[in-house]
Design a protein around this motif. Structure first.
Motif, PDB file in Angstrom:
ATOM      1  N   GLN A  74     109.929  79.502  49.511  1.00  0.00           N
ATOM      2  CA  GLN A  74     111.032  78.885  50.540  1.00  0.00           C
ATOM      3  C   GLN A  74     112.525  79.193  49.838  1.00  0.00           C
ATOM      4  O   GLN A  74     112.688  79.292  48.925  1.00  0.00           O
ATOM      5  N   PRO A  75     113.365  79.333  50.866  1.00  0.00           N
ATOM      6  CA  PRO A  75     114.610  79.653  50.550  1.00  0.00           C
ATOM      7  C   PRO A  75     115.184  78.111  49.993  1.00  0.00           C
ATOM      8  O   PRO A  75     114.613  77.116  50.073  1.00  0.00           O
ATOM      9  N   PRO A  76     116.205  78.528  49.232  1.00  0.00           N
ATOM     10  CA  PRO A  76     116.900  77.111  48.469  1.00  0.00           C
ATOM     11  C   PRO A  76     117.366  76.060  49.678  1.00  0.00           C
ATOM     12  O   PRO A  76     117.574  76.541  50.870  1.00  0.00           O
ATOM     13  N   ARG A  77     117.270  74.825  49.073  1.00  0.00           N
ATOM     14  CA  ARG A  77     117.518  73.947  49.985  1.00  0.00           C
ATOM     15  C   ARG A  77     118.955  73.091  49.329  1.00  0.00           C
ATOM     16  O   ARG A  77     118.689  72.593  48.543  1.00  0.00           O
ATOM     17  N   PRO A  78     120.013  73.150  50.091  1.00  0.00           N
ATOM     18  CA  PRO A  78     121.023  72.618  49.219  1.00  0.00           C
ATOM     19  C   PRO A  78     121.053  71.130  49.142  1.00  0.00           C
ATOM     20  O   PRO A  78     120.684  70.297  50.302  1.00  0.00           O
ATOM     21  N   LEU A  79     121.347  70.411  48.070  1.00  0.00           N
ATOM     22  CA  LEU A  79     121.284  68.823  48.020  1.00  0.00           C
ATOM     23  C   LEU A  79     122.429  68.320  47.959  1.00  0.00           C
ATOM     24  O   LEU A  79     122.900  67.200  48.681  1.00  0.00           O
ATOM     25  N   ILE A  80     123.508  68.948  46.832  1.00  0.00           N
ATOM     26  CA  ILE A  80     124.738  68.209  46.698  1.00  0.00           C
ATOM     27  C   ILE A  80     125.779  69.345  46.902  1.00  0.00           C
ATOM     28  O   ILE A  80     125.527  70.301  46.351  1.00  0.00           O
ATOM     29  N   TYR A  81     126.898  68.988  47.142  1.00  0.00           N
ATOM     30  CA  TYR A  81     128.210  69.845  47.274  1.00  0.00           C
ATOM     31  C   TYR A  81     129.159  69.065  46.581  1.00  0.00           C
ATOM     32  O   TYR A  81     129.453  68.109  46.711  1.00  0.00           O
ATOM     33  N   GLY A 109     124.893  63.556  42.183  1.00  0.00           N
ATOM     34  CA  GLY A 109     125.598  64.418  41.285  1.00  0.00           C
ATOM     35  C   GLY A 109     126.889  63.585  40.499  1.00  0.00           C
ATOM     36  O   GLY A 109     127.513  62.984  41.120  1.00  0.00           O
ATOM     37  N   SER A 110     127.211  64.168  39.269  1.00  0.00           N
ATOM     38  CA  SER A 110     128.301  63.719  38.814  1.00  0.00           C
ATOM     39  C   SER A 110     128.820  64.701  37.834  1.00  0.00           C
ATOM     40  O   SER A 110     128.138  65.863  37.792  1.00  0.00           O
ATOM     41  N   GLY A 111     129.994  64.500  37.237  1.00  0.00           N
ATOM     42  CA  GLY A 111     130.760  65.585  36.253  1.00  0.00           C
ATOM     43  C   GLY A 111     132.173  65.960  36.742  1.00  0.00           C
ATOM     44  O   GLY A 111     132.445  65.479  37.795  1.00  0.00           O
ATOM     45  N   ALA A 112     132.583  66.730  35.837  1.00  0.00           N
ATOM     46  CA  ALA A 112     134.091  67.336  36.361  1.00  0.00           C
ATOM     47  C   ALA A 112     134.337  68.430  35.306  1.00  0.00           C
ATOM     48  O   ALA A 112     133.679  68.731  34.212  1.00  0.00           O
ATOM     49  N   GLY A 113     135.336  69.440  35.608  1.00  0.00           N
ATOM     50  CA  GLY A 113     135.673  70.495  34.963  1.00  0.00           C
ATOM     51  C   GLY A 113     134.521  71.623  34.928  1.00  0.00           C
ATOM     52  O   GLY A 113     134.446  72.453  35.491  1.00  0.00           O
TER      53      GLY A 113
END
Lengths: 111, 116
Positions: free
Chosen positions: A47-54, A69-73
């Motif tokens: 299957q093609p990729p499925r985006p979850l988080i942007y 999703g989390s994080g920075a930098g």
């Protein structure tokens, strides 16, 4: 080119338990507009990729809220609060801050 | 609903070129850029470049410069990826995806096999 490094590359998980995947970029993904173009994709075989988080933490429509999703930098994390059977697959981080867009190697989530 | 439908599988010999199509529907085709991404069997994803169907502007990953051409025919809402001087290392599934990247809208993929 920005190098995206994921850990682990394989993650055995238990149904109902949390799981997390890390992604590190070789340089900051914050763009001049103040936004960070880090996304997470899920891919199942054939299957093609499925985006979850942007943009680090925003879920695409229809994505269950157990995905976050989390994080920075340069350091980012995808967390699944309670793994379900349908979550099996490969998870990839990707950056769209700078051309060429690049992807992590992928993390295989297996029950 | 928004759909991107790609052309069928292709088999080519080394040294020749291949052209893959991606037809958009359910939205105004000229409004969104089209990105192309490929994936060799068992390998990761590789971004190849993008094109603007309205202006024809393109930007290719340096790795493919000189070998790749992205075009469109807005009369039939179709984007094209042409890759020349094929080698076995170009054997992969090629995907088109609508901007902004990554979006929820991807083609189903086109398998290109390069074999003598």
């Amino acid at each position: 080119d920005i190098v995206m490094t994921q850990t682990p590359l394989s993650s055995p998980v238990t149904l109902g338990q949390p799981a997390s995947i890390s992604c590190r970029s070789s340089q900051s993904l914050e763009k001049g507009d103040g936004k960070t173009y880090l996304s997470w994709l899920q891919q199942r075989p054939g299957q093609p990729p499925r985006p979850l988080i942007y943009q680090i933490s925003k879920r695409f429509p229809g994505v269950p809220d157990r995905f976050s999703g989390s994080g920075a930098g340069t350091d980012f994390t995808l967390t699944i609060s309670r793994v379900e059977a349908e979550d099996v697959g490969v998870y990839l981080c990707t950056q769209a801050t700078q051309f060429p867009f690049t992807f992590g190697q992928g993390t295989k989530l297996e029950i | 609903q928004v759909q991107l439908v790609q052309s069928g599988p292709e088999v080519r010999k080394p040294g020749v070129s291949v052209k893959v199509s991606c037809r958009g529907s359910g939205y105004t085709f000229t409004t969104y850029d089209i990105h192309w991404v490929r994936q060799a069997t068992g390998q990761g994803l590789e971004w190849m470049g993008w094109m603007n169907p309205h202006t024809g502007n393109t930007d290719y990953a340096q790795k493919f410069q000189g070998r790749v051409t992205m075009t469109s025919d807005t009369s039939i809402n179709t984007a094209y990826l042409e890759l020349s001087s094929l080698t076995s290392e170009d054997t992969a599934v090629y995907y088109c995806a609508r901007a902004p990247f990554p979006s929820d809208f991807w083609g189903q993929g086109t398998l290109v096999t390069v074999s003598s």
